[in-house]
Design a protein around this motif. Sequence first.
Motif, PDB file in Angstrom:
ATOM      1  N   GLY A 230       0.796  -1.220   0.000  1.00 48.15           N
ATOM      2  CA  GLY A 230       0.000   0.000   0.000  1.00 48.15           C
ATOM      3  C   GLY A 230       0.828   1.269   0.000  1.00 48.15           C
ATOM      4  N   GLU A 231       2.081   1.185   0.461  1.00 45.91           N
ATOM      5  CA  GLU A 231       2.933   2.369   0.555  1.00 45.91           C
ATOM      6  C   GLU A 231       3.997   2.421  -0.535  1.00 45.91           C
ATOM      7  N   ALA A 232       4.336   1.277  -1.105  1.00 40.21           N
ATOM      8  CA  ALA A 232       5.441   1.212  -2.066  1.00 40.21           C
ATOM      9  C   ALA A 232       5.004   1.658  -3.455  1.00 40.21           C
ATOM     10  N   HIS A 233       5.952   2.229  -4.199  1.00 41.87           N
ATOM     11  CA  HIS A 233       5.715   2.557  -5.605  1.00 41.87           C
ATOM     12  C   HIS A 233       6.161   1.404  -6.508  1.00 41.87           C
ATOM     13  N   GLN A 234       7.164   0.653  -6.044  1.00 35.49           N
ATOM     14  CA  GLN A 234       7.608  -0.545  -6.755  1.00 35.49           C
ATOM     15  C   GLN A 234       8.341  -1.436  -5.767  1.00 35.49           C
ATOM     16  N   ILE A 235       8.109  -2.739  -5.867  1.00 33.48           N
ATOM     17  CA  ILE A 235       8.704  -3.702  -4.944  1.00 33.48           C
ATOM     18  C   ILE A 235       9.574  -4.675  -5.724  1.00 33.48           C
ATOM     19  N   SER A 236      10.751  -4.946  -5.182  1.00 34.98           N
ATOM     20  CA  SER A 236      11.627  -5.968  -5.747  1.00 34.98           C
ATOM     21  C   SER A 236      11.791  -7.084  -4.723  1.00 34.98           C
ATOM     22  N   VAL A 237      11.559  -8.320  -5.138  1.00 39.22           N
ATOM     23  CA  VAL A 237      11.765  -9.481  -4.274  1.00 39.22           C
ATOM     24  C   VAL A 237      13.038 -10.182  -4.737  1.00 39.22           C
ATOM     25  N   VAL A 238      14.009 -10.271  -3.844  1.00 41.42           N
ATOM     26  CA  VAL A 238      15.291 -10.894  -4.174  1.00 41.42           C
ATOM     27  C   VAL A 238      15.259 -12.342  -3.692  1.00 41.42           C
ATOM     28  N   SER A 239      15.007 -13.240  -4.621  1.00 37.54           N
ATOM     29  CA  SER A 239      14.917 -14.671  -4.320  1.00 37.54           C
ATOM     30  C   SER A 239      14.927 -15.426  -5.636  1.00 37.54           C
ATOM     31  N   ASP A 240      15.454 -16.645  -5.619  1.00 37.00           N
ATOM     32  CA  ASP A 240      15.400 -17.472  -6.826  1.00 37.00           C
ATOM     33  C   ASP A 240      14.571 -18.726  -6.584  1.00 37.00           C
ATOM     34  N   ASP A 241      13.689 -18.668  -5.586  1.00 37.75           N
ATOM     35  CA  ASP A 241      12.884 -19.817  -5.190  1.00 37.75           C
ATOM     36  C   ASP A 241      11.584 -19.869  -5.992  1.00 37.75           C
ATOM     37  N   THR A 242      11.317 -21.005  -6.612  1.00 41.76           N
ATOM     38  CA  THR A 242      10.094 -21.159  -7.402  1.00 41.76           C
ATOM     39  C   THR A 242       8.848 -21.055  -6.534  1.00 41.76           C
ATOM     40  N   ASP A 243       8.905 -21.575  -5.306  1.00 39.04           N
ATOM     41  CA  ASP A 243       7.753 -21.482  -4.406  1.00 39.04           C
ATOM     42  C   ASP A 243       7.380 -20.023  -4.152  1.00 39.04           C
ATOM     43  N   VAL A 244       8.382 -19.183  -3.937  1.00 36.08           N
ATOM     44  CA  VAL A 244       8.129 -17.759  -3.710  1.00 36.08           C
ATOM     45  C   VAL A 244       7.474 -17.147  -4.946  1.00 36.08           C
ATOM     46  N   PHE A 245       7.978 -17.508  -6.109  1.00 39.13           N
ATOM     47  CA  PHE A 245       7.448 -16.980  -7.367  1.00 39.13           C
ATOM     48  C   PHE A 245       5.962 -17.321  -7.526  1.00 39.13           C
ATOM     49  N   VAL A 246       5.613 -18.588  -7.301  1.00 34.99           N
ATOM     50  CA  VAL A 246       4.223 -19.029  -7.471  1.00 34.99           C
ATOM     51  C   VAL A 246       3.319 -18.402  -6.410  1.00 34.99           C
ATOM     52  N   LEU A 247       3.789 -18.337  -5.168  1.00 39.50           N
ATOM     53  CA  LEU A 247       2.995 -17.715  -4.105  1.00 39.50           C
ATOM     54  C   LEU A 247       2.732 -16.241  -4.394  1.00 39.50           C
ATOM     55  N   LEU A 248       3.741 -15.551  -4.899  1.00 36.25           N
ATOM     56  CA  LEU A 248       3.563 -14.135  -5.234  1.00 36.25           C
ATOM     57  C   LEU A 248       2.549 -13.961  -6.363  1.00 36.25           C
ATOM     58  N   LEU A 249       2.628 -14.820  -7.376  1.00 30.82           N
ATOM     59  CA  LEU A 249       1.660 -14.754  -8.472  1.00 30.82           C
ATOM     60  C   LEU A 249       0.231 -14.881  -7.948  1.00 30.82           C
TER      61      LEU A 249
END
Length: 271
Positions: A230-249
């Motif tokens: 709600g406060e960010a203009h752009q967020i970067s997630v630093v991770s190479d984990d597929t689980d994180v990628f799918v959960l974020l989607l």
Amino acid sequence: MYDLNVIYSRVIALFSSDRDVDVKDVLAYELAPVPTAMFTEDGMRICKAKSTLKKSLQIEVSRRNAGDADVTVIDGSALLWTIHWPADGTVADFIENVKTRLTSYLSESDVYLIFDRYYDYSIKSVTRDVRETGVNKKHHLLLSTKLPAQKVVLSSIENKKQLNLLLCEELTQDRLFHLRSTNKHKLVVTGEDPCPIEIKMEERRTRYDLENQQEEADTIIVQQVLGCAGEAHQISVVSDDTDVFVLLLHHYHQAGLDVPLIMESPAREEQ
């Protein structure tokens, strides 16, 4: 440990008996602690190609076109593998290298650093024990300890727990580091405690709004992304984990977010 054959045979025995058994009622409950088509009895995944899913869904963009994030959420475990590991140094030397990397992130954005938690006798502990096969040497780590080999530390639960604890203590208590590195942006560190610690210059506060009992950094990352969206203009997630990628989607879509969100692998330093 669950014996799936015993569970199955007992269900069959019930069906064969004279007892009045409602099949729909029996099958309304899980007959195994994990989906047997996807996991073995000890909790290890049968499918080894999750990265294929990630490659199919991801869209790669250049760093220049991605824009500048004002919030960076970092998978601590992934980061540690990429930091320079001083072969002849001490644990304190490695922690200084971590601080240097974090300082570079903090020069550009707020940083949320998240480490895995390790609870005894949890569902995840069985999987971790299996992964740990072949790494048996346990060390008692102090800041002054000569740094063992990278794999010995980062592939051992006991060694990694100690390193994470030392890291969190140093990152949240080193005032010189705070004054030098958090003058522009804040650092939020999530370790063993349910509530993360936020540092901005000499101000240190507990983030009760981000309290979380989850063990896996994967799910904590998603929680904190949603918390700062709600406060960010752009967020970067630093991770190479597929689980994180799918959960974020999934959660990005479910929450109806419109803030730009990118995911990138941590840059590996020369060893």
